[in-house]
Design an enzyme around this catalytic site. Structure first.
Site, PDB file in Angstrom:
ATOM      1  N   HIS A 183       1.101   3.409  21.588  1.00 17.43           N
ATOM      2  CA  HIS A 183       1.041   4.059  19.851  1.00 17.43           C
ATOM      3  C   HIS A 183      -0.148   4.455  20.286  1.00 17.43           C
ATOM      4  CE1 HIS A 183       1.915   5.466  16.742  1.00 17.43           C
ATOM      5  NE2 HIS A 183       1.502   4.480  15.589  1.00 17.43           N
ATOM      6  N   GLY A 187       0.782  -1.054   0.084  1.00 15.73           N
ATOM      7  CA  GLY A 187       0.216  -0.096   0.045  1.00 15.73           C
ATOM      8  C   GLY A 187       0.967   1.312  -0.283  1.00 15.73           C
TER       9      GLY A 187
END
Length: 319
Positions: A175, A11
């Site tokens: 994160h 991607g």
């Protein structure tokens, strides 16, 4: 002999990774994607820029794990990106299934590779990847802290009108919304950031707003793009980790690494400073945290643990 770097997922991040790796000539690139045409098309497009940019590496695209055999480094971006309004947690069910297939493929073909995971929700996906694949814990690591630190440094540089090179900082923890900006370890042109606040050169409210913006850095970009999520900065961060491993740089980088007692945390992946060299994660660096930082880090660890409990409910084999 040139090194072999496999990118799982072709991607936006995968394509940018391939381009940056080619420009730095870190090794030959195999782009793998279940949609073979995307991997082949991007690999060919980047390869055709080699005479202009004067790099000499091979790039191929494939949908066969066999072509990734004996990779030195594997960087995983496979999975669905966040869509507007989607939390990292919403991604969990979908991306766990994808990562299970990836773990199966890479453990059979490249059991000695250094594996960098970028797929979200990061901390839990990298932990699932290690469990599914059975690869050594020091060779499976997540990219998060470098990206979050980079965002934080960039926002500070814009606010204070100081070049990014003159700012030192990093973040710890999970994160996302629970990350911890390490203010005691943040310096602007050699001065501690807390000193700038006490001198009135940076308002405390402004600093808090920058920390908040860093936590939501990915979501802000998702909102702008509408279709898709951040890819340039995540790719640059992943390449820094790969380069450290391939060149045995032994740099200290904030990464999602396996903790086995460090920071009072057992059997969990979380964002901490580590030394990356030819042995993979060669050391977890333990910092002396202030009481507030300890508290914030514990909250972050709790958030990661809760999400991993959710992952175990989705797939009991993770227990």
């Amino acid at each position: 002999m040139r090194k072999k770097i496999t990118l799982i997922g072709a991607g936006q991040i995968g394509g940018t990774l391939a381009h940056l790796i080619a420009l730095k000539q870190l090794g030959d690139v195999v782009m793998f994607d279940v949609v073979a045409g995307i991997a082949k098309g991007k690999a060919l497009d980047i390869a055709q820029s080699s005479p202009v940019n004067e790099f000499n590496i091979n790039l191929i695209g494939t949908d066969k794990y066999e072509d990734t055999k004996d990779s030195d480094v594997i960087i995983i971006t496979a999975g669905v990106p966040r869509k507007p309004g989607m939390t990292r947690d919403d991604l969990l069910g979908v991306n766990l299934k994808i990562i299970k297939q990836v773990a199966d493929g890479i453990s059979k073909t490249s059991p000695n590779a250094f594996v960098i995971c970028i797929t979200n929700p990061l901390d839990v996906i990298v932990m699932a990847l290690q469990k599914y694949s059975g690869l050594p814990k020091n060779k499976v690591v997540g990219m998060a802290g470098i990206l979050d630190s980079s965002r934080f440094i960039y926002f500070l540089s814009q606010e204070l009108n100081v070049p990014v090179q003159k700012i030192k900082s990093f973040v710890l923890g999970g994160h996302g919304d629970s990350m911890v900006a390490m203010l005691d370890f943040t310096e602007i042109e050699g001065k501690k950031i807390n000193q700038l606040v006490s001198e009135g050169k940076l308002k405390k409210e402004k600093l808090n707003a920058i920390i908040e913006r860093t936590k939501k850095g990915g979501a802000e970009i998702v909102k702008f793009l509408e279709k898709g999520s951040a890819f340039y900065a995540p790719a640059a961060s992943g390449v820094e980790m790969a380069e450290c491993y391939l060149k045995d740089l032994k740099k200290q980088l904030p990464c999602a690494a396996y903790l086995n007692g460090q920071y009072n945390t057992e059997n969990l992946y979380a964002g901490v400073p580590v030394i990356i060299g030819a042995g993979g994660v060669e050391k977890v660096v333990e910092l002396n945290l202030s009481e507030q930082e300890k508290k914030d880090f514990e909250n972050s660890i709790k958030a990661v643990q809760e999400l991993f409990e959710a992952a175990k409910k989705i797939d009991p084999s993770l227990k």
